[in-house]
Design an enzyme around this catalytic site. Structure first.
Site, mmCIF file in Angstrom:
data_model
loop_
_atom_site.group_PDB
_atom_site.id
_atom_site.type_symbol
_atom_site.label_atom_id
_atom_site.label_comp_id
_atom_site.label_asym_id
_atom_site.label_seq_id
_atom_site.Cartn_x
_atom_site.Cartn_y
_atom_site.Cartn_z
ATOM 1 C CB VAL A 188 -0.941 -0.023 1.241
ATOM 2 C CG1 VAL A 188 -0.150 0.107 2.545
ATOM 3 C CG2 VAL A 188 -2.026 1.032 1.163
ATOM 4 C CE LYS A 189 3.765 3.132 4.638
ATOM 5 N NZ LYS A 189 3.045 3.743 5.780
ATOM 6 C CG ASP A 190 4.321 0.603 -4.288
ATOM 7 O OD1 ASP A 190 5.237 0.481 -3.463
ATOM 8 O OD2 ASP A 190 4.110 -0.201 -5.222
ATOM 9 C CB THR A 247 7.689 3.891 3.274
ATOM 10 O OG1 THR A 247 6.464 3.728 3.964
ATOM 11 C CG2 THR A 247 7.794 5.312 2.748
#
Ligand SMILES: Cc1ncc(COP(=O)(O)O)c(C=O)c1O
Length: 325
Positions: A42-44, A74
């Site tokens: 999700v951190k993309d 991240t």
């Protein structure tokens, strides 16, 4: 039809119904499978947004160096953005993070500095402090600071929230996500609450983290802080991306319950996901069992992929050593 680089493949991840794991729980339980992002997490989404906003603000010049304290995910997003845009990356990471996460970041060209986890955030050896020091020393370097950089929340407000609203055709009533920096839950919940003011946002926290008690009492209690094993959620600080007004309640999930649920997600749903996914599903289902009705729709964020935990929760010997198998 092709994309100009891998960064353009970020977002528009699938929403999938939970079947066996959510059997007997009222309502429809859906998971947003964020490992479909190119960096497998999700951190993309927020990593690229922090870089783009820094470029616009003139904080990052061509050939610059991105320095961040990251638990790995991240860093992966930042590294992909750095490759596409021509920056160098240096990441500081605590020594509790899996070895896989360090190696993955090195594979995409980043320099990784491992720091001790069992020191206070303001200790000069902490991964927060080391990142800040390098930022001060290295010319043309940029320290995104995912904890306090509100581009993090903005990425989810502008993309994750609208995606979920469209994918559920406006039927979502409950949203659940693990809370680390807070960007995912707060950005997404802000958008969803604007569409449906009755939406309930459930934050998943760990034992050993300050969030739940702070939400319930307004007290930052240092006695709540102790080492735990789950990676990516829970904090010993209050990041600016955590907006407590947008999170209706917190549920704490133990390392063990999270690990066991993560393995069930892989075996029973075919979702080979990361450890905090088990925390999110375990805690969200605990809430859903008590509070959802047949007409409700809950969406749970699954932040990352199982490969990053092969040496831990997916390793039977490691699980036995913990007494969890
Ligand atoms: C594996 C994992 N799960 C959950 C989270 C929490 O997401 P957020 O930082 O948006 O609160 C993170 C963030 O680092 C993570 O890496």
């Amino acid at each position: 039809m092709y994309l100009n680089n891998i960064v353009e493949a970020i977002g528009n991840t699938p929403l999938v119904k939970l079947n066996t794991v959510a059997a007997g729980i009222p309502g429809t339980i859906l998971v947003k499978v964020e490992y479909f992002n190119p960096g497998n997490s999700v951190k993309d989404r927020m990593a690229v947004r922090m870089i783009e906003d820094a470029e616009k603000a003139g904080l990052l010049q061509p050939g610059g160096t991105i320095i961040e304290g990251t638990s790995g995910n991240t860093g992966m997003g930042l590294a992909l953005a750095a490759i596409a845009k021509g920056y160098k990356c240096i990441f500081t990471m605590s020594d509790k993070q899996s070895k896989e996460k360090q190696d993955i970041l090195k594979a995409v060209g980043a320099e990784v500095i491992v720091c001790p986890v069992d020191v206070a955030p303001d200790d000069p050896r902490s991964y927060y402090s080391v990142a800040r020091k390098l930022n001060a020393e290295i010319p043309n370097s940029f320290y995104p600071n995912q904890y306090d950089n509100l581009s993090n929340t903005a990425a989810h407000y502008e993309a994750t929230g609208p995606e979920i609203w469209q994918q559920t055709e406006g039927r979502i009533t409950h949203f659940a996500a693990g809370v680390g920096t807070g960007g995912t839950i707060c950005g997404t919940a802000k958008y969803l609450k604007e569409q449906n003011p009755n939406l309930v946002a459930v934050g998943l926290d760990t034992y050993g983290s300050v969030f739940k008690k702070y939400k319930e009492t307004g007290i930052f209690d240092e006695n709540e802080i102790y080492p735990y094993k789950t990676e990516g959620i829970g904090e010993d600080i209050l990041p600016k991306n955590v907006n407590f007004d947008l999170i209706d309640l917190f549920i704490k999930v133990s390392d063990r319950d999270a690990a066991v649920m993560t393995r069930r997600l892989a075996k029973e749903e075919g979702l080979f996901v990361g450890w905090s996914c088990g925390s999110a599903v375990y805690g969200a289902l605990e809430y859903a069992r008590e509070h959802l009705t047949a007409d409700d729709t809950m969406v749970i964020i699954l932040p990352d992929h199982g490969t990053r935990y092969l040496g831990k929760i997916y390793n039977d010997d490691w699980m036995r050593e913990q007494g969890w198998l």
